[in-house]
Scaffold this active site. Structure first.
Site, PDB file in Angstrom:
ATOM      1  N   HIS A 254      10.953 -39.081 -31.859  1.00 51.03           N
ATOM      2  CA  HIS A 254      12.259 -39.425 -32.438  1.00 51.03           C
ATOM      3  C   HIS A 254      13.181 -39.937 -31.352  1.00 51.03           C
ATOM      4  O   HIS A 254      12.889 -39.789 -30.161  1.00 51.03           O
ATOM      5  CB  HIS A 254      12.890 -38.185 -33.097  1.00 51.03           C
ATOM      6  CG  HIS A 254      13.266 -37.120 -32.101  1.00 51.03           C
ATOM      7  ND1 HIS A 254      12.343 -36.252 -31.551  1.00 51.03           N
ATOM      8  CD2 HIS A 254      14.459 -36.815 -31.517  1.00 51.03           C
ATOM      9  CE1 HIS A 254      12.944 -35.445 -30.696  1.00 51.03           C
ATOM     10  NE2 HIS A 254      14.236 -35.772 -30.643  1.00 51.03           N
ATOM     11  N   ASP A 256      17.409 -39.516 -30.345  1.00 49.76           N
ATOM     12  CA  ASP A 256      18.558 -38.684 -30.706  1.00 49.76           C
ATOM     13  C   ASP A 256      19.661 -39.588 -31.250  1.00 49.76           C
ATOM     14  O   ASP A 256      19.809 -40.729 -30.812  1.00 49.76           O
ATOM     15  CB  ASP A 256      19.041 -37.894 -29.490  1.00 49.76           C
ATOM     16  CG  ASP A 256      17.981 -36.904 -29.002  1.00 49.76           C
ATOM     17  OD1 ASP A 256      17.094 -36.546 -29.798  1.00 49.76           O
ATOM     18  OD2 ASP A 256      18.041 -36.497 -27.826  1.00 49.76           O
ATOM     19  N   HIS A 311      11.129 -39.777 -27.766  1.00 48.59           N
ATOM     20  CA  HIS A 311      10.586 -38.600 -27.093  1.00 48.59           C
ATOM     21  C   HIS A 311      10.046 -37.615 -28.112  1.00 48.59           C
ATOM     22  O   HIS A 311      10.329 -37.718 -29.313  1.00 48.59           O
ATOM     23  CB  HIS A 311      11.638 -37.973 -26.177  1.00 48.59           C
ATOM     24  CG  HIS A 311      12.927 -37.614 -26.860  1.00 48.59           C
ATOM     25  ND1 HIS A 311      13.892 -38.552 -27.187  1.00 48.59           N
ATOM     26  CD2 HIS A 311      13.410 -36.433 -27.303  1.00 48.59           C
ATOM     27  CE1 HIS A 311      14.909 -37.952 -27.775  1.00 48.59           C
ATOM     28  NE2 HIS A 311      14.641 -36.654 -27.873  1.00 48.59           N
ATOM     29  N   ARG A 321       7.934 -21.495 -25.470  1.00 48.12           N
ATOM     30  CA  ARG A 321       8.877 -22.412 -24.815  1.00 48.12           C
ATOM     31  C   ARG A 321      10.208 -22.448 -25.570  1.00 48.12           C
ATOM     32  O   ARG A 321      10.232 -22.545 -26.800  1.00 48.12           O
ATOM     33  CB  ARG A 321       8.272 -23.814 -24.765  1.00 48.12           C
ATOM     34  CG  ARG A 321       9.160 -24.861 -24.146  1.00 48.12           C
ATOM     35  CD  ARG A 321       8.371 -26.149 -23.923  1.00 48.12           C
ATOM     36  NE  ARG A 321       9.196 -27.150 -23.270  1.00 48.12           N
ATOM     37  CZ  ARG A 321       9.887 -28.094 -23.915  1.00 48.12           C
ATOM     38  NH1 ARG A 321       9.840 -28.169 -25.243  1.00 48.12           N
ATOM     39  NH2 ARG A 321      10.626 -28.952 -23.255  1.00 48.12           N
TER      40      ARG A 321
HETATM   41  C1  OGA Z   1      15.723 -32.441 -29.284  1.00 47.98           C
HETATM   42  C2  OGA Z   1      14.609 -32.670 -28.327  1.00 47.98           C
HETATM   43  C3  OGA Z   1      13.044 -31.811 -26.715  1.00 47.98           C
HETATM   44  C4  OGA Z   1      12.512 -30.521 -26.203  1.00 47.98           C
HETATM   45  O1  OGA Z   1      16.103 -31.268 -29.475  1.00 47.98           O
HETATM   46  O2  OGA Z   1      16.222 -33.448 -29.830  1.00 47.98           O
HETATM   47  O3  OGA Z   1      14.206 -33.786 -28.178  1.00 47.98           O
HETATM   48  O4  OGA Z   1      11.885 -30.561 -25.134  1.00 47.98           O
HETATM   49  N1  OGA Z   1      14.084 -31.620 -27.676  1.00 47.98           N
HETATM   50  O5  OGA Z   1      12.698 -29.486 -26.846  1.00 47.98           O
HETATM   51 NI    NI Z   2      15.538 -35.230 -29.058  1.00 51.12          NI
END
Ligand code: OGA
Ligand code: NI
Length: 372
Positions: A254, A256, A311, A321
């Protein structure tokens, strides 16, 4: 597998408490109202009961065809693609401009956010996700709601579920925290309030630096960095350890939505970016650093001079995590337009809230819908 959900009622005006600045709260909640009032995508938004699961169910098993873009395993997982910028370096402005133009992403150190607060946020996030599934579901986000416990907002756009549970905060989280810890909620709220304030300051600083490297008017800088009416959201992400990490995804690919995202990976690898010609490449966590990335709104505002980075998050076999993302955006009633000094705008102008709705209903097609 799922029990009948009882969605919490979201009453924004009841989120005032004696410690909060009421003006800030009204403003902060407007972002949640965009989601709450206008977007009605119905989907199962209840995270898995991770306590009672010992394998990855079919609902969470991703094959290549479930993903967009395709899952490409890179043979060259270089982890130093994204620059690490020391904010105390006198050249920081040029480095940030360069990183935004090349990658739409960088890591930042010496950012001035107290380490003690950063650690407290992780502690409180872990305390929340360590609650029983039953407890957490008491603050389940409603299908059209903005805040609370639930699956990622992008979930309806994918056939498979993500190995993820999250908790979204916009402004005060006192209503939810009182449900979770009736006698001990203040510590959680104070920590999240302090952190949101620090993130907002840092977001302003970083936006100012990045914009100064573009051909931008003072009025446009004021719009992007104005404290009046700006919006922030804090997203606590939890990726429980997973028996088959390569068969699932923590967070699907996605971009942001807002201007800028500031993310802490808390030392555990998982974030990956899509690099044209290379594939998926990990962004290694660095002690004390935040990952900063350009969001759709900044991509539009910069007239595509700053790329927006795709990402995703992978999960881990042995470690639970946690990551914490802060999303920063301008007032939702304001107009978003590509910088006026650039002759050929790549996007049409529109209200910020219109873009947020477009993104919530069309996901990664939203940018192409407003491209000129
Ligand atoms: C998000 C994101 C990445 C992560 O919350 O938009 O891309 O490493 N998180 O959790
Ligand atoms: Ni994100």
């Amino acid at each position: 597998m799922y029990s009948t959900p009882i969605y919490k009622n979201v009453h924004f005006l009841s989120t005032f408490d004696h410690k909060s600045d009421s003006k800030t709260l009204v403003i902060m909640n407007t972002l949640s109202q965009v989601y709450d009032d206008d977007i009605t995508i119905s989907h199962n938004i209840i995270p898995l009961d991770f306590e009672s699961i010992d394998g990855v169910p079919d609902s969470h098993l991703w094959s290549q065809s479930d993903e967009s873009p395709q899952r490409i395993q890179t043979n060259n997982p270089r982890d130093s693609l994204i620059p690490v910028i020391d904010l105390s370096n006198p050249c920081a402005i040029d480095l940030i401009g360069q990183a935004c133009k090349t990658w739409g992403m960088f890591q930042v150190i010496n950012h001035g956010v107290p380490l003690e607060l950063v650690k407290k946020v992780e502690f409180e996030a872990r305390r929340l996700f360590a609650l029983t599934t039953h407890e957490k579901r008491k603050v389940l986000r409603s299908p059209t709601g903005a805040t609370g416990y639930g699956l990622p907002r992008i979930s309806p756009f994918f056939a498979k579920c993500m190995w993820h549970e999250g908790f979204t905060i916009m402004g005060s989280c006192v209503d939810d925290a009182k449900v979770l810890w009736p006698h001990d909620y203040q510590r959680f709220c104070d920590t999240m309030d302090d952190y949101q304030n620090q993130m907002k300051l840092l977001a302003h600083k970083l936006l100012l630096l990045s914009l100064q490297t573009l051909d931008v008017t003072q009025e446009e800088i004021n719009w992007a960095t104005s404290t009046h009416g700006s919006n922030g959201a804090l997203q606590l992400n939890s990726y429980p350890s997973c028996p088959n990490p390569s068969g699932t995804l923590g967070l699907a690919p996605h971009t942001d939505s807002l201007l800028l995202t500031i993310l802490n990976q808390y030392g555990i690898t998982g974030l990956e970016i899509f690099v044209e010609g290379l594939g998926w490449s990990p962004v290694s966590p660095i002690e004390g650093a935040f990952v900063v990335n350009v969001g759709d709104l900044l991509h539009i505002f910069s007239n595509a001079k700053f790329p927006v980075v795709y990402h995703r998050a992978m999960v881990n076999q042995s470690k639970h995590r946690i990551s914490v993302a802060y999303f920063y955006g301008p007032p939702i009633e304001s107009t978003l337009a590509p910088l006026s000094n650039y002759q050929d705008p790549c996007f049409r102008s529109l209200l910020v809230k219109e873009y947020i709705r477009l993104k919530a209903t069309h996901n990664d097609k939203a940018l192409s819908l407003i491209r000129i």
